[in-house]
Design an enzyme around this catalytic site. Structure first.
Site, PDB file in Angstrom:
ATOM      1  N   ASP A 203       0.879  -1.179   0.000  1.00 35.88           N
ATOM      2  CA  ASP A 203       0.000   0.000   0.000  1.00 35.88           C
ATOM      3  C   ASP A 203       0.910   1.220   0.000  1.00 35.88           C
ATOM      4  O   ASP A 203       1.105   1.881   1.017  1.00 35.88           O
ATOM      5  CB  ASP A 203      -0.875  -0.051   1.262  1.00 35.88           C
ATOM      6  CG  ASP A 203      -1.827   1.123   1.363  1.00 35.88           C
ATOM      7  OD1 ASP A 203      -1.850   1.965   0.446  1.00 35.88           O
ATOM      8  OD2 ASP A 203      -2.540   1.205   2.381  1.00 35.88           O
TER       9      ASP A 203
ATOM     10  N   THR B  53       2.989   4.704  -1.920  1.00 35.83           N
ATOM     11  CA  THR B  53       2.839   5.883  -2.758  1.00 35.83           C
ATOM     12  C   THR B  53       3.170   5.499  -4.202  1.00 35.83           C
ATOM     13  O   THR B  53       3.539   4.359  -4.484  1.00 35.83           O
ATOM     14  CB  THR B  53       3.803   6.990  -2.270  1.00 35.83           C
ATOM     15  OG1 THR B  53       5.014   6.366  -1.839  1.00 35.83           O
ATOM     16  CG2 THR B  53       3.247   7.732  -1.083  1.00 35.83           C
ATOM     17  N   ASP B  54       3.063   6.449  -5.127  1.00 38.95           N
ATOM     18  CA  ASP B  54       3.362   6.197  -6.537  1.00 38.95           C
ATOM     19  C   ASP B  54       4.833   5.798  -6.687  1.00 38.95           C
ATOM     20  O   ASP B  54       5.651   6.090  -5.812  1.00 38.95           O
ATOM     21  CB  ASP B  54       3.082   7.466  -7.371  1.00 38.95           C
ATOM     22  CG  ASP B  54       1.630   7.899  -7.246  1.00 38.95           C
ATOM     23  OD1 ASP B  54       0.803   7.059  -6.865  1.00 38.95           O
ATOM     24  OD2 ASP B  54       1.340   9.082  -7.512  1.00 38.95           O
TER      25      ASP B  54
ATOM     26  N   PRO C 264      10.848   7.134  -2.283  1.00 39.48           N
ATOM     27  CA  PRO C 264      11.135   5.915  -1.523  1.00 39.48           C
ATOM     28  C   PRO C 264      10.356   4.693  -1.999  1.00 39.48           C
ATOM     29  O   PRO C 264      10.701   3.559  -1.679  1.00 39.48           O
ATOM     30  CB  PRO C 264      10.740   6.285  -0.088  1.00 39.48           C
ATOM     31  CG  PRO C 264       9.865   7.476  -0.181  1.00 39.48           C
ATOM     32  CD  PRO C 264      10.251   8.189  -1.439  1.00 39.48           C
TER      33      PRO C 264
HETATM   34  N1  SAM Z   1      -3.404   4.965  -0.836  1.00 40.14           N
HETATM   35  C1  SAM Z   1      -2.297   5.734  -1.150  1.00 40.14           C
HETATM   36  C2  SAM Z   1      -2.083   5.985  -2.618  1.00 40.14           C
HETATM   37  O1  SAM Z   1      -2.148   5.043  -3.432  1.00 40.14           O
HETATM   38  O2  SAM Z   1      -1.897   7.151  -2.971  1.00 40.14           O
HETATM   39  C3  SAM Z   1      -1.105   5.292  -0.437  1.00 40.14           C
HETATM   40  C4  SAM Z   1      -1.299   5.586   1.014  1.00 40.14           C
HETATM   41  S1  SAM Z   1      -0.034   5.285   2.154  1.00 40.14           S
HETATM   42  C5  SAM Z   1      -0.124   6.839   2.973  1.00 40.14           C
HETATM   43  C6  SAM Z   1       1.484   5.214   1.277  1.00 40.14           C
HETATM   44  C7  SAM Z   1       2.663   5.120   2.217  1.00 40.14           C
HETATM   45  O3  SAM Z   1       3.752   4.417   1.610  1.00 40.14           O
HETATM   46  C8  SAM Z   1       3.248   6.469   2.641  1.00 40.14           C
HETATM   47  O4  SAM Z   1       2.902   6.699   3.969  1.00 40.14           O
HETATM   48  C9  SAM Z   1       4.772   6.315   2.441  1.00 40.14           C
HETATM   49  O5  SAM Z   1       5.517   6.850   3.497  1.00 40.14           O
HETATM   50  C10 SAM Z   1       4.902   4.804   2.351  1.00 40.14           C
HETATM   51  N2  SAM Z   1       6.109   4.331   1.668  1.00 40.14           N
HETATM   52  C11 SAM Z   1       6.654   4.779   0.517  1.00 40.14           C
HETATM   53  N3  SAM Z   1       7.773   4.101   0.225  1.00 40.14           N
HETATM   54  C12 SAM Z   1       7.958   3.178   1.222  1.00 40.14           C
HETATM   55  C13 SAM Z   1       8.938   2.183   1.482  1.00 40.14           C
HETATM   56  N4  SAM Z   1       9.973   1.993   0.667  1.00 40.14           N
HETATM   57  N5  SAM Z   1       8.798   1.418   2.599  1.00 40.14           N
HETATM   58  C14 SAM Z   1       7.736   1.603   3.438  1.00 40.14           C
HETATM   59  N6  SAM Z   1       6.797   2.533   3.245  1.00 40.14           N
HETATM   60  C15 SAM Z   1       6.893   3.313   2.146  1.00 40.14           C
END
Ligand code: SAM
Length: 281
Positions: free
Chosen positions: A161, A163-164, A168
């Site tokens: 779940d 980010t795009d 990260p």
């Molecule tokens: N539903 C959302 C969307 O598709 O736009 C995503 C929601 S959730 C808030 C996404 C999370 O992924 C973020 O809080 C971000 O910090 C986390 N994230 C991004 N890269 C990551 C990584 N390598 N490891 C763990 N978490 C990560």
């Protein structure tokens, strides 16, 4: 009511040549963390809005569509899911849905940015309602590294779940990451990852994701489609991968689920598996 330009939050989507806007009441929070910029707004009709690096993450009004479709199809595709890991998902909405399954014994949420979770507790408390469930565990760190180090066969369900695929999250969309997921999942394990818009991202993300999942060792993969008004094009997808036919699910258990949902049910699951003509898989 006449709205001024400043009353709208807009997210332009370059590849779609489109933008999605929400009428906002006020900015509630704005913070640059070690990883990203997080903004929170209150809107006139969508409740609170979380934005990361300019991209809409979720709103109070429509997040149930995404969170339910990111969790229940994968869990009902597994014969007996007990151990789940969520990569990302810091807003805790997916965690809440996974914990609705009584057979689940442990859910670990691996979120890189602790601030996302802390702000969600403050501005989206309903999504964090199950955070004190003794089956829930929180680890704040990089999901890519966590997966590399996890033991083989130690997890039944992996939910990405994220980010795009920029910043990260970029490494979460690669064959190397899926190979680690394949190793960490048992024979019956199921992986699900948010895979962006069927309309805008089929060639650039969805099709390459299937290829990478298969190349990493998964015997089968399928994308599920669902509406998501606050994301680009309003039409979203989640891609399932596993070693068995991932179109098969515990349909009777889904029909008799012992918990409430607002969108997901067995018929929605079946319908979400129908593939558009332009999908070649
Ligand atoms: N539903 C959302 C969307 O598709 O736009 C995503 C929601 S959730 C808030 C996404 C999370 O992924 C973020 O809080 C971000 O910090 C986390 N994230 C991004 N890269 C990551 C990584 N390598 N490891 C763990 N978490 C990560």
């Amino acid at each position: 009511m006449t709205l001024k330009d400043s009353d709208w939050f807009s997210e332009p989507c370059k590849e779609g040549g489109s933008a999605f806007s929400l009428a906002i009441q006020e900015k509630l929070h704005d913070e640059q963390t070690d990883y990203q910029r997080i903004e929170i707004y209150s809107t006139t009709r969508f409740g609170n809005l979380m934005v990361i690096d300019g991209f809409v993450m979720l709103t109070s009004r429509d997040n149930f569509l995404y969170h339910e479709m990111m969790s229940h199809p994968a869990l009902f595709s597994h014969p007996d899911p007990r151990r789940a890991v969520i990569i990302g998902g810091g807003d805790c909405g997916t965690l809440r849905e996974v914990l609705k399954h009584p057979g689940v014994e442990h859910v670990l949420q691996v979120e890189i940015d602790e601030r996302v979770t802390r702000l969600s507790e403050r501005f989206f408390p309903e999504l964090c309602a199950s955070n004190t469930d003794p089956r829930a565990e929180f680890y704040f760190g990089d999901g890519i590294r966590w997966m590399k180090e996890a033991a083989a066969g130690s997890v039944d369900i992996i939910i990405v779940d994220s980010t795009d695929p920029i910043g990260p999250a970029e490494g979460l969309f690669t064959e190397a990451f899926y190979r680690d997921c394949h190793r960490v999942l048992g024979d019956t394990g199921v992986l699900v990852q948010q895979s962006e818009s069927p309309l805008y991202h089929y060639d650039s993300i969805i099709q390459p994701m299937h290829d990478a999942m298969r190349a990493a060792g998964f015997a089968d993969s399928v994308s599920l489609m669902f509406p998501q008004p606050c994301y680009p094009s309003g039409w979203w997808s989640a891609t399932l991968a596993g070693n068995r036919d991932v179109r098969r699910f515990r349909e009777q258990d889904a029909q008799q689920k012992p918990f409430t949902t607002r969108y997901y049910n067995a018929a929605i699951h079946q319908g979400a598996l129908a593939q558009p003509e332009f999908f070649s898989k």
